[in-house]
Design a protein around this motif. Structure first.
Motif, PDB file in Angstrom:
ATOM      1  N   THR A  10       1.183  13.021  -3.450  1.00 35.40           N
ATOM      2  CA  THR A  10       1.064  12.031  -2.384  1.00 35.40           C
ATOM      3  C   THR A  10       0.031  12.482  -1.363  1.00 35.40           C
ATOM      4  O   THR A  10       0.084  13.626  -0.886  1.00 35.40           O
ATOM      5  CB  THR A  10       2.421  11.773  -1.694  1.00 35.40           C
ATOM      6  OG1 THR A  10       2.221  10.990  -0.506  1.00 35.40           O
ATOM      7  CG2 THR A  10       3.132  13.065  -1.313  1.00 35.40           C
ATOM      8  N   ASN A  22       3.476   5.431   4.804  1.00 41.21           N
ATOM      9  CA  ASN A  22       3.650   6.178   3.563  1.00 41.21           C
ATOM     10  C   ASN A  22       4.206   7.580   3.744  1.00 41.21           C
ATOM     11  O   ASN A  22       4.655   8.192   2.777  1.00 41.21           O
ATOM     12  CB  ASN A  22       2.328   6.241   2.797  1.00 41.21           C
ATOM     13  CG  ASN A  22       2.002   4.916   2.139  1.00 41.21           C
ATOM     14  OD1 ASN A  22       2.863   4.056   1.986  1.00 41.21           O
ATOM     15  ND2 ASN A  22       0.747   4.741   1.757  1.00 41.21           N
ATOM     16  N   ALA A  26       7.012   8.453   1.151  1.00 39.61           N
ATOM     17  CA  ALA A  26       6.953   9.683   0.352  1.00 39.61           C
ATOM     18  C   ALA A  26       8.279  10.430   0.390  1.00 39.61           C
ATOM     19  O   ALA A  26       8.734  10.971  -0.632  1.00 39.61           O
ATOM     20  CB  ALA A  26       5.824  10.583   0.854  1.00 39.61           C
ATOM     21  N   ILE A  29      10.780   8.511  -1.911  1.00 37.77           N
ATOM     22  CA  ILE A  29      10.456   8.696  -3.329  1.00 37.77           C
ATOM     23  C   ILE A  29      10.855  10.086  -3.785  1.00 37.77           C
ATOM     24  O   ILE A  29      11.483  10.270  -4.835  1.00 37.77           O
ATOM     25  CB  ILE A  29       8.954   8.459  -3.577  1.00 37.77           C
ATOM     26  CG1 ILE A  29       8.607   6.983  -3.386  1.00 37.77           C
ATOM     27  CG2 ILE A  29       8.560   8.920  -4.987  1.00 37.77           C
ATOM     28  CD1 ILE A  29       7.129   6.680  -3.490  1.00 37.77           C
ATOM     29  N   LEU A 110       1.630   8.496  -5.566  1.00 38.59           N
ATOM     30  CA  LEU A 110       1.752   7.463  -4.533  1.00 38.59           C
ATOM     31  C   LEU A 110       0.359   7.173  -3.989  1.00 38.59           C
ATOM     32  O   LEU A 110      -0.276   8.034  -3.386  1.00 38.59           O
ATOM     33  CB  LEU A 110       2.673   7.941  -3.415  1.00 38.59           C
ATOM     34  CG  LEU A 110       2.795   7.046  -2.179  1.00 38.59           C
ATOM     35  CD1 LEU A 110       3.351   5.668  -2.538  1.00 38.59           C
ATOM     36  CD2 LEU A 110       3.654   7.720  -1.105  1.00 38.59           C
ATOM     37  N   TYR A 134       1.562   4.549  -8.535  1.00 40.32           N
ATOM     38  CA  TYR A 134       2.375   3.611  -7.755  1.00 40.32           C
ATOM     39  C   TYR A 134       1.512   3.077  -6.624  1.00 40.32           C
ATOM     40  O   TYR A 134       1.225   3.782  -5.661  1.00 40.32           O
ATOM     41  CB  TYR A 134       3.619   4.316  -7.204  1.00 40.32           C
ATOM     42  CG  TYR A 134       4.597   3.405  -6.490  1.00 40.32           C
ATOM     43  CD1 TYR A 134       4.719   2.052  -6.795  1.00 40.32           C
ATOM     44  CD2 TYR A 134       5.450   3.923  -5.496  1.00 40.32           C
ATOM     45  CE1 TYR A 134       5.632   1.231  -6.140  1.00 40.32           C
ATOM     46  CE2 TYR A 134       6.378   3.104  -4.850  1.00 40.32           C
ATOM     47  CZ  TYR A 134       6.456   1.769  -5.180  1.00 40.32           C
ATOM     48  OH  TYR A 134       7.365   0.953  -4.529  1.00 40.32           O
ATOM     49  N   VAL A 136       0.850   0.905  -3.456  1.00 31.34           N
ATOM     50  CA  VAL A 136       1.620   0.297  -2.365  1.00 31.34           C
ATOM     51  C   VAL A 136       0.733  -0.456  -1.378  1.00 31.34           C
ATOM     52  O   VAL A 136       1.243  -1.094  -0.459  1.00 31.34           O
ATOM     53  CB  VAL A 136       2.477   1.350  -1.619  1.00 31.34           C
ATOM     54  CG1 VAL A 136       3.503   1.966  -2.560  1.00 31.34           C
ATOM     55  CG2 VAL A 136       1.620   2.427  -0.988  1.00 31.34           C
ATOM     56  N   LEU A 193      10.409  -0.438  -3.233  1.00 27.11           N
ATOM     57  CA  LEU A 193      10.521   0.772  -2.421  1.00 27.11           C
ATOM     58  C   LEU A 193      11.947   1.306  -2.451  1.00 27.11           C
ATOM     59  O   LEU A 193      12.905   0.529  -2.345  1.00 27.11           O
ATOM     60  CB  LEU A 193      10.140   0.469  -0.975  1.00 27.11           C
ATOM     61  CG  LEU A 193       8.665   0.221  -0.675  1.00 27.11           C
ATOM     62  CD1 LEU A 193       8.513  -0.346   0.728  1.00 27.11           C
ATOM     63  CD2 LEU A 193       7.865   1.505  -0.817  1.00 27.11           C
TER      64      LEU A 193
END
Length: 393
Positions: A10, A22, A26, A29, A110, A134, A136, A193
């Motif tokens: 990430t 994020n 993070a 996740i 991410l 992923y 976003v 999410l």
């Protein structure tokens, strides 16, 4: 026992306090898939972010920090030069870090709005690393506000190449999935999410302790939200002017941004409460005590791609608060589309519906809204739902 054969990469380091967007995503996740992780790979991003803060947010998961240009203050002078240096430093580091880029690991990545992060991912793919992306944020639309024209030109072909070379692609909203199919012929999977925090009963203050009914908005004051915040403020003002009974409404803003951009749009501040950089715990308290939490999207045609693909992470904070959520935006925007599909209260897609919702919010509090929120959280947003989607695919 599950094999720890995954790396979570990430660009936004996991943070419990002082982060935005994020950074919090993070954390969620990482917690959802921690049992499968060999380590999390990230960077400091800003000089003020400490390894201790990142490690605290990462719990028991091993943290590897790769070097970047954050310690030199370059981005304050030239964000462009700083981004180029970040990539070059990372490329040299990863090329010599054979253990980190072991072919035995799959990488779950991410990917936010920073187009320069695409070069990091592309380089990893060139090194033969199996990447699962992923997405976003729609990077091309985001870049028009931040990047020069010559940078914007290479974003789409670079993203297309990354999507083609990825073992799997996940997107934050169903609208984003549709967009990737249309623009890149990419069969992405919708991955909602995750959040460890299930909806719980909100705090109900005694009437004697309340002097207003507050609609709370949390987050940044940017082009996606400002016009809608202006709309709800004007409806609150009109409602208060006409109503002679009940407590007056207030729009309560909890933001990390200064208020100037919003205040310039309002004719007065009579019905506004503004908080700047409150601690997380205080924000949670105010959201839980709110009559509703406001989740807006822009109606501007120029923002259509952004609002179709983005899926505001503030919905998870709102769900966790237990207060009713007042969604306001066009029916093609991701969260109105989600609320309509799942038949969730309260979704408004026009100024007229927003006006009606203000009169009906008191009844929502006594309905089964919380049970319905919990149902969709479990179905889409729980750590188990997230984990099942990632690893089944």
């Amino acid at each position: 026992m599950l094999h720890r054969n995954w790396v979570f990469y990430t660009d936004a380091p996991p943070l419990l306090e002082g982060g935005h967007g994020n950074n919090g995503v993070a954390v969620q996740i990482l917690r959802a898939i921690s049992e499968r992780l060999a380590f999390v790979l990230t960077r400091k991003f800003r000089r003020s972010i400490s390894f201790k803060a990142i490690k605290k947010a990462s719990g028991d998961t091993k943290v590897v920090l790769h070097p970047d240009a954050s310690g030199y203050g370059i981005k304050k002078v030239s964000p462009l030069v700083g981004s180029v240096l970040d990539f070059l430093i990372f490329a040299i580091w990863i090329a010599f870090s054979k253990e980190i880029r072991s072919k035995n690991n799959d990488w779950f990545i991410l990917c936010g709005a920073d187009c320069w992060f695409l070069l990091h991912i592309l380089f990893l793919q060139k090194l033969g690393i199996s990447t699962h992306i992923y997405l976003v944020d729609e990077i091309e639309a985001s870049s028009k506000y931040q990047q020069p024209k010559w940078v914007q030109l290479w974003i789409k072909p670079t993203l297309g190449l990354i999507l083609k070379n990825s073992a799997s692609v996940f997107a934050i909203s169903e609208g984003f999935v549709d967009y990737l199919k249309s623009e890149f012929q990419c069969n992405a999977h919708w991955l909602a999410l995750p959040s460890q925090n299930a909806p719980v009963a909100p705090v109900i203050l005694p009437k004697s302790n309340k002097s207003t009914r507050n609609i709370v908005f949390i987050g940044g004051l940017n082009h996606l939200y400002l016009s809608a915040l202006k709309d709800v403020y004007e409806e609150i003002s009109a409602f208060n002017a006409k109503s002679n009974s009940g407590l007056p409404w207030k729009l309560e803003i909890l933001s990390y941004c200064p208020p100037d951009a919003l205040l310039s749009l309002l004719s007065n501040q009579e019905h506004l409460i503004f908080h700047h950089n409150l601690p997380n715990q205080k924000c949670i308290e105010l959201m839980s005590q709110a009559s509703a939490c406001f989740l807006p999207y822009s109606f501007s045609e120029s923002e259509r791609i952004m609002v179709t693909t983005s899926f505001s992470c503030k919905i998870l904070e709102y769900f966790a608060s237990g207060s009713p959520i007042l969604v306001y935006g066009p029916d093609y925007a991701s969260i109105p589309r989600y609320f309509i599909k799942e038949n969730l209260p309260v979704c408004t897609t026009s100024r007229h519906e927003l006006r009606q919702a203000l009169s009906a919010l008191a009844e929502i509090r006594s309905s089964d809204y919380l049970e319905r929120y919990h149902s969709v959280w479990k179905k889409y947003h729980s750590p188990e739902a997230f984990k099942n989607c990632v690893f089944k695919i």
